[in-house]
Write an enzyme that holds these catalytic residues in place. Structure first.
Site, PDB file in Angstrom:
ATOM      1  N   ASP A 159       0.866  -1.169   0.000  1.00 42.07           N
ATOM      2  CA  ASP A 159       0.000   0.000   0.000  1.00 42.07           C
ATOM      3  C   ASP A 159       0.908   1.226   0.000  1.00 42.07           C
ATOM      4  O   ASP A 159       1.778   1.359   0.864  1.00 42.07           O
ATOM      5  CB  ASP A 159      -0.873  -0.020   1.271  1.00 42.07           C
ATOM      6  CG  ASP A 159      -2.263   0.519   1.028  1.00 42.07           C
ATOM      7  OD1 ASP A 159      -2.363   1.606   0.434  1.00 42.07           O
ATOM      8  OD2 ASP A 159      -3.236  -0.133   1.450  1.00 42.07           O
ATOM      9  N   ASP A 214      -2.987   4.905  -2.289  1.00 42.68           N
ATOM     10  CA  ASP A 214      -4.023   5.516  -1.467  1.00 42.68           C
ATOM     11  C   ASP A 214      -4.374   6.921  -1.952  1.00 42.68           C
ATOM     12  O   ASP A 214      -3.488   7.754  -2.135  1.00 42.68           O
ATOM     13  CB  ASP A 214      -3.473   5.594  -0.028  1.00 42.68           C
ATOM     14  CG  ASP A 214      -4.526   5.927   0.986  1.00 42.68           C
ATOM     15  OD1 ASP A 214      -5.345   5.063   1.289  1.00 42.68           O
ATOM     16  OD2 ASP A 214      -4.521   7.077   1.486  1.00 42.68           O
ATOM     17  N   HIS A 246     -11.314  -2.633   3.538  1.00 41.01           N
ATOM     18  CA  HIS A 246     -11.236  -2.211   4.943  1.00 41.01           C
ATOM     19  C   HIS A 246     -11.956  -0.895   5.211  1.00 41.01           C
ATOM     20  O   HIS A 246     -12.016  -0.452   6.355  1.00 41.01           O
ATOM     21  CB  HIS A 246      -9.759  -2.072   5.332  1.00 41.01           C
ATOM     22  CG  HIS A 246      -9.082  -0.973   4.561  1.00 41.01           C
ATOM     23  ND1 HIS A 246      -8.869  -1.040   3.203  1.00 41.01           N
ATOM     24  CD2 HIS A 246      -8.625   0.235   4.946  1.00 41.01           C
ATOM     25  CE1 HIS A 246      -8.293   0.079   2.797  1.00 41.01           C
ATOM     26  NE2 HIS A 246      -8.128   0.872   3.841  1.00 41.01           N
TER      27      HIS A 246
HETATM   28  C1  NOJ Z   1      -8.059   5.535   2.047  1.00 40.46           C
HETATM   29  C2  NOJ Z   1      -7.746   4.378   2.948  1.00 40.46           C
HETATM   30  O1  NOJ Z   1      -8.217   3.203   2.352  1.00 40.46           O
HETATM   31  C3  NOJ Z   1      -8.390   4.686   4.265  1.00 40.46           C
HETATM   32  O2  NOJ Z   1      -8.402   3.573   5.137  1.00 40.46           O
HETATM   33  C4  NOJ Z   1      -7.698   5.856   4.871  1.00 40.46           C
HETATM   34  O3  NOJ Z   1      -8.362   6.243   6.041  1.00 40.46           O
HETATM   35  C5  NOJ Z   1      -7.646   7.053   3.910  1.00 40.46           C
HETATM   36  N1  NOJ Z   1      -7.403   6.698   2.554  1.00 40.46           N
HETATM   37  C6  NOJ Z   1      -6.560   7.995   4.324  1.00 40.46           C
HETATM   38  O4  NOJ Z   1      -5.307   7.429   4.071  1.00 40.46           O
END
Ligand code: NOJ
Length: 586
Positions: free
Chosen positions: A103, A208, A341
């Site tokens: 990630d 992300d 998630h």
């Molecule tokens: C997307 C991620 O999947 C999530 O879990 C996170 O809170 C936000 N981006 C910020 O990184």
């Protein structure tokens, strides 16, 4: 007909399994999952039919947003293990013929990253410009944040730092300051992070919030849409911003183009296909695919993903079929997912998690996924039909900062409006019970032992109450289980290229109970029938597919034995069937 390997990259036919490390398996008894736990389950994943493992972040982090707040990109958080453990994991993954995807969280860092510590130390620090700093705005003698942008996790998107009296931008929580991608030195530091992991052997990246890295020049105020507060949703000024494609093209040229990697960008706030096409079309040389949010947003009102709005099958069908058909001839490629998630469990959202229908509807959703074109993503526990935890759990069981912040915001608003401390919040708990991210983050249910076999210690998050009956050990020995079905379904997908590469033709478009489609690839056709509701339903195929001859049954969620195809088919509650036909070649 199978596609020659030289035109089809390996990642197109891959089945990717997402691991949320904190909740997968705890090998050292400290209550949090770890890399050693993942290593212990590699045979389980291989046996399921997984090709690629995607690890949610395991880098050093204060875990203010469960690792999506990174304080060192080139180290593993001690809770999860060490770099040597990661090397061992990679070795085990590769030895089994699987791949490992990391990630990449580079829209922001943690406020505890050394880069941010330097940046905040003084206005003259060489790293000051690595983040987005602005002075406050004086309105009627009062100092306000530089603009009215609302953080995605409630409140202002700006935090004032007393050392210099300036504010830094954080689209997410204040412990996640946004990097300034307009600074070329920042970009090259990010390329170095990527090179670090590629050199160490990782096989790709999930990126992300990658469409949020370029903000609109001047950071203008967002339009007023929520009259109950000063801060306003501002994604029109930070999603798909003016330089985003320039930066991702540069990432491609600098790093990605030199390796054979799988890349998938997370692209929230965007339902417009043409906008997302730019990231994916091969001639643009950016990413392999993106996670669009149109399906994930189907049951959310604009104010929050934590609230629920009713959705119809017609809406779902329209979304899926549009993306399935979108720019296929130009090389657009989908990422197929219904769970991760950040969302509640799919069987609770799109299926039916009651005792009667849970197994069969979880299997129906498996068929829904494996019969779509695109790279397939399965989230940990989805293969067991794990569901949301119960409504009876109180707000104290919701660990996620998004849920906690939203709860506090609404509570404060109600307290103010009603002039009392004790306000009714039960409606919000109703919503959270259906929509919160926490449902996907409960520990994996491995067996019927204490805490579902997840840990010998005290789990960081409570295990769902149903683990004594719903766990991997129980299901692996049961040929009728959701797990056994997923295993079969992934094999069926691999055995039929038509399911991966074929075109997509929706049948019975206006039917509000059945999602039916054909897929065609070379001389092969597949027919997919999915009943999304409890009631039996009769489908008349005579008129829509011009004959049912030679369709062979390949997968169904009621019985394993072949069920012949008639022109009039009666589908039982949540029934799913797949048939494949080879054209007669003369
Ligand atoms: C997307 C991620 O999947 C999530 O879990 C996170 O809170 C936000 N981006 C910020 O990184």
């Amino acid at each position: 007909m199978s596609t020659p390997p030289h035109v089809t990259p390996w990642w197109k036919s891959a089945s990717v399994y997402q691991i949320y490390p904190a909740s997968f398996l705890d090998a050292n008894g400290d209550g949090t999952g770890d890399l050693a736990g993942i290593i212990a389950k590699l045979d389980y994943l291989k046996d399921l039919g997984v090709d690629v493992i995607w690890l949610s972040p395991i880098y050093r982090s204060p875990l203010a947003d469960m690792g999506y707040d990174i304080s060192d990109y080139e180290d593993i958080d001690a809770r999860y293990g060490t770099l040597e453990d990661w090397d061992r994991l990679l070795e085990g993954v590769h030895a089994r013929g699987m791949k490992l995807m990391m990630d990449l969280v580079v829209n922001h860092t943690s406020d505890e990253h050394a880069w941010f510590a330097a940046s905040k130390s003084s206005k003259n620090d060489p790293k000051r410009d690595w983040y987005i700093w602005r002075p406050g705005k004086i309105v009627d003698g009062e100092e306000l944040p530089p603009n009215n942008w609302e953080s995605l996790f409630s409140g202002s998107a700006w935090e004032r730092d007393s050392a210099t009296g300036e504010y830094y931008l954080h689209l997410f929580i204040s412990k996640q300051p946004d990097l300034n991608w307009d600074n070329p030195v920042v970009r090259s530091a990010i390329w170095d992070v990527m090179r670090f992991w590629v050199r160490r052997g990782c096989d790709g990246f999930r990126m992300d919030a990658i469409n949020c890295i370029s903000k609109t020049d001047g950071l203008p105020d967002a339009p007023l849409v929520d009259h109950t507060q000063y801060y306003q949703p501002a994604s029109m000024y930070f999603a798909n911003g003016p330089q985003v494609h320039r930066y991702i093209k540069q990432m491609h040229a600098e790093v990605l183009s030199h390796h054979d990697l799988i890349t998938v960008g997370e692209t929230p706030f965007t339902h417009e296909e043409s906008e997302l096409a730019a990231y994916v079309l091969p001639q643009n040389r950016e990413l392999n695919m993106v996670f669009h949010f149109e399906l994930m947003d189907i049951d959310s009102p604009p104010e929050s993903q934590l609230l629920r709005k009713p959705w119809t099958l017609g809406e779902l069908k329209a979304i899926v079929s549009r993306w399935q058909r979108f720019m296929r001839d130009d090389g657009f490629w989908n990422a197929v997912y219904i769970e991760n998630h950040d969302h509640a469990r799919s069987v609770s959202r799109f299926g039916n998690d009651s005792a009667q229908w849970r197994t069969v509807s979880a299997k129906m959703l498996a068929v829904f996924e494996i019969t779509q074109t695109g790279t397939l993503f399965v989230y940990q526990g989805q293969e067991l039909g794990l569901k949301n935890f119960p409504r009876t759990w109180g707000i104290e069981e919701y660990n996620d900062v998004a849920a906690q912040n939203y709860w506090n915001l609404i509570k404060e608003k109600r307290q103010k409006a009603q002039g009392k401390k004790d306000v009714d919040m039960s409606d919000l708990l109703d919503s959270f019970a259906q929509k919160a991210r926490d449902h996907a983050r409960t520990p994996m249910q491995w067996n019927a032992g204490a805490h579902g076999g997840f840990t010998t210690g005290t789990p960081w998050m409570r295990v769902n109450d149903d683990y004594p009956e719903w766990n991997a050990e129980q299901q692996i020995g049961d040929d009728t289980s959701v797990h056994a079905f997923w295993k079969r379904a992934l094999k069926v997908r691999k055995a039929h290229d038509v399911l991966i590469y074929g075109d997509f033709v929706m049948l019975l478009e206006t039917d509000e109970q059945v999602f039916a489609y054909t897929r065609n690839y070379g001389s092969t056709s597949a027919l997919v029938l999915l009943n999304f509701k409890e009631g039996k339903v009769e489908v008349d195929l005579g008129e829509v597919i011009g004959g049912v001859a030679r369709y062979a049954f390949v997968l169904g969620n009621y019985e394993k034995e072949a069920i012949g195809l008639e022109e009039k088919v009666t589908l039982r509650g949540y029934e799913a069937r797949v048939y494949v036909r080879e054209a007669l070649l003369n």
